[in-house]
Write an enzyme that holds these catalytic residues in place. Sequence first.
Site, PDB file in Angstrom:
ATOM      1  NE  ARG A  82      43.159  30.755  24.745  1.00 50.61           N
ATOM      2  CZ  ARG A  82      43.032  30.987  23.451  1.00 50.61           C
ATOM      3  NH1 ARG A  82      43.159  29.983  22.590  1.00 50.61           N
ATOM      4  NH2 ARG A  82      42.787  32.193  22.990  1.00 50.61           N
TER       5      ARG A  82
ATOM      6  CB  CYS B 277      44.969  39.615   5.938  1.00 56.46           C
ATOM      7  SG  CYS B 277      43.728  40.081   7.169  1.00 56.46           S
TER       8      CYS B 277
ATOM      9  CB  THR C 109      23.000  43.068  20.074  1.00 47.43           C
ATOM     10  OG1 THR C 109      22.256  42.033  20.722  1.00 47.43           O
ATOM     11  CG2 THR C 109      24.106  42.460  19.240  1.00 47.43           C
TER      12      THR C 109
ATOM     13  N   PRO D 201      20.750  41.396  25.431  1.00 49.52           N
ATOM     14  CG  PRO D 201      20.171  41.687  27.671  1.00 49.52           C
ATOM     15  CD  PRO D 201      19.629  41.776  26.287  1.00 49.52           C
TER      16      PRO D 201
ATOM     17  CB  ILE E   3      22.252  38.523  20.658  1.00 49.22           C
ATOM     18  CG1 ILE E   3      21.078  37.546  20.785  1.00 49.22           C
ATOM     19  CG2 ILE E   3      22.889  38.429  19.276  1.00 49.22           C
ATOM     20  CD1 ILE E   3      19.987  37.740  19.750  1.00 49.22           C
ATOM     21  CE1 TYR E   4      28.706  39.675  25.549  1.00 51.48           C
ATOM     22  CE2 TYR E   4      27.169  37.838  25.411  1.00 51.48           C
ATOM     23  CZ  TYR E   4      27.937  38.715  26.166  1.00 51.48           C
ATOM     24  OH  TYR E   4      27.922  38.638  27.535  1.00 51.48           O
ATOM     25  CB  ALA E   5      27.284  41.826  17.201  1.00 49.94           C
TER      26      ALA E   5
ATOM     27  CG  ASP F  87      34.925  43.336   8.976  1.00 51.31           C
ATOM     28  OD1 ASP F  87      35.776  43.709   9.803  1.00 51.31           O
ATOM     29  OD2 ASP F  87      35.213  42.824   7.869  1.00 51.31           O
TER      30      ASP F  87
ATOM     31  CE1 TYR G 146      70.896  54.564  16.331  1.00 53.23           C
ATOM     32  CE2 TYR G 146      72.076  55.058  18.365  1.00 53.23           C
ATOM     33  CZ  TYR G 146      72.050  54.983  16.982  1.00 53.23           C
ATOM     34  OH  TYR G 146      73.152  55.313  16.249  1.00 53.23           O
TER      35      TYR G 146
END
Length: 817
Positions: A21, A42, A274, A277, A279-281, A284, A426
């Site tokens: 996107r 899930c 990480t 720079p 490499i991202y992570a 979990d 309410y």
Amino acid sequence: MKVVIVGGVAGGASTAARLRRMDEGAEIVMLERGPNISFANCGLPYHIGEVIKDRERLLVVTPEKLKEMLNIDSRVKNEVVKINRAEKFVMVRDLETNRTYEESYDKLVLSPGAAPIVPPLPGVNLPGVFTLRNLPDMDRIKAFVDEEKPARAVVVGGGFIGLEIAENLQHRGVQVTLIELLNQVMAPIDPEMAALVHQHLIFKKVRLALGDGLKSISTGEDGWLKVGLNSGRTVDAQMVILSIGVRPENRLAKEADLELGVRGTIRVNSHMQTSDPDIYAVGDVVEVINRITDEPTNMALAGPASRQGRMVADHITGRDVSFKGVVGTSVVKVFDLTVSAVGLNTHQLEQAEMEFMNVIVHVSNHAGYYPGASPMALKLLFSPEGKIFGAQAVGIEGVEKRIDVIATAMQAGMSVFDLEELELSYAPPFGSSRDPVNIVGFTAGNVLRGDAKVMHWDEVNQLDRNAMTVVDVRLPEELGLGMIDGAINIPLQGIRQHLNEIPKNRPVLLYCQTGQRSYFASRVLNQLGYDAYNLTGGYKTYSHAVGRQSNFDVFEHVTISSREEIKEILPTPSGAIAEVTVDACGLQCPGPILKLYNKIKEVNVGDIVTVQATDYGFTSDVEAWAQSTGNRLLSLDTEDGIIVAKIQKGAPKEAAGGVVMGKNKTLVIFSGDLDKALAGFIIANGVIASGNEAAMFFTFWGLNLLRKNEHVKVKKNLIERMFGWMLPRGTQRAKLSQMHMAGMGTAMIKGIMKKKNVDSLPQMIKTAMDNGVRIQACQMSMDLLGIKREELIDGIEVVGVATMLAASDDSNGVIFI
Ligand code: FAD
């Protein structure tokens, strides 16, 4: 730009979709080891339980659709086996062909998730032992349940996944033994909140073994698995599910020399980069910052994974965005309960050495008068300055909504005082004009401002009972639910009239069922100069927390070989019986018990009263109440979330001390002596306890006992006034008939009674009246002694001798004292 993503589920798929996107020109390759991408992990337990019937519903998107819609090259059964950081490519193995190939990247995103922990114990690889992470795992478990039709399963671990599996297996007719190493399930919440979950699990017939761990699994001669526990006990089962936690899948990162963080996670900066720079992570596998402690932690939940994925895509495409950290907002369904939490719990706050306070309220999810209201326990933990540290809630509906509001408040840096002010939607079907969030804010605010002092359930049993008075301010009808040892009962309604029974020279602990009425009482007492404390969460929290948590031994010698046998056979009462139903839905405890109590009074012995309630606390209350009142709990179940209890009215309980059953008594109290009066009330209360009726007719000097202790201004003539001065007024002035010794003997006996927890005379009178003993004052003696009706304590019948004689006609004995 070419972005390669490792892992195609929560974090990976979110990264890929957002990337497209943000950058139509990017080359996006998503590599997934398993056979599916973007599946709903899930939802896995619920397909096993056949709650989600259609397996396809778990497949959110397929590689084909992803290609069509987002032009993403996603490859299933393709495992990344190595990262070459220097040359910026990954080695990929095609698991179908076993071919290995290189895939270059400009940016690499790691979202490999976390794998279920399989402890290195004997037998964990035996057939029939499972873990649950993905669709193939789910298919294996479901096929086993469908085909083998196991009667019994062991679930090891009482966390989110373990509880969901336990519920879904029970749903399929498999009886579950849940083994948990800690003394509680659901580690994010505190023990007294988890106690509510334990009661519910037991109610749902889960066999619960707490504080015990898995030691080994072996196969017995009968083909069943023998699950050995640390305690030395063995559980027989046909299947075992290991759900003892997850460990980050860090192998690739470790081998690529990326910096690691706590508990084996990959360390990332606020942009999720990480130590390399490019490499991202996410998900979990990463270390995140806990926003309350500012310390690194890990959080294996879908929400953070998916938000991190989106954020990483934005960062890769040039936006200066960062991940702020986590507060740990979670929710889980445990049968009919919703258990939700945010922030730090007591254990974590203690470990972090952070000073904190806490309160517990029991509130309804919406206006009690609107059908279907259900209770929730809501706990708030906060600093002495009002910073919110965490919240936990257990209930049926509207639970997670309140935790979400508090989670939002925490992230916005709002305080306890802001919770008091929050304007929330309410209308009667949805909430109350004072939302549970406001109420917990008011309660905590009261503590912080010094308007209320609280004690907690775990402090009660450490109290020096000689140094503190414990007052139960519930109605006498509620006492069947149990009382705190040594407490005296003075209902809130009468507390102002009974202040003389509460010593002012020592602290007072007040409690009621939920903590609300005792809070009112504490305000009365504190304003009068008492040092009064309210038991936060009331008897409801206390009784659940100090009660039995495991039910493992109940099943110790039971052998169940087939599914049919585990269905309970209800005892069927014989004879002509009437059945009535009481609708107590929406009422909070003690409402359902009081409704039951009143209905049981109306029906005949043997008749059955069915109570429908929505307060899940009723499930344990009704059992205790039935036991203590001699009635019989025939069944206890839920239908569409409504608790249905069937109680058969029992014969009146035989009284201790051998009072003859079925015989009423009349006692004529002529004497005003303390010892004789005590004897009279002990007998009268005993007669009532035996299911019979008692009337006490006070005449002449006995009338003094019924006079109020304080002077009452009434119009009298001279003789009457003189009598009034001479006659001792009320129970406080009553003396022993012998050994009074200028007041010393009487004081001594009162002291001994208190020490031995024997009710005082005023308390005995009150108990007798509450139990239905008719207390009658002789009109003629009152006239003679000039005693006016206004001078008598409340609830006395002023009667003539004829009434007394009529009562004695119905009695098999008249006792003169
Ligand atoms: P995952 O979603 O696990 O995706 C990682 C993927 O990476 C895996 O499919 C794996 O096969 C793949 N992979 C790993 N290594 C490689 C490799 N070398 N090459 C290629 N692919 C690889 N969270 C909640 O918040 N609420 C819930 O109700 C909830 N329920 C859950 C129920 C179950 C049964 C399970 C298992 C988890 C549940 N979770 C829940 C947790 C949630 O699913 C995870 O937090 C979330 O999926 C983490 O996303 P992720 O992308 O980090 O990892």
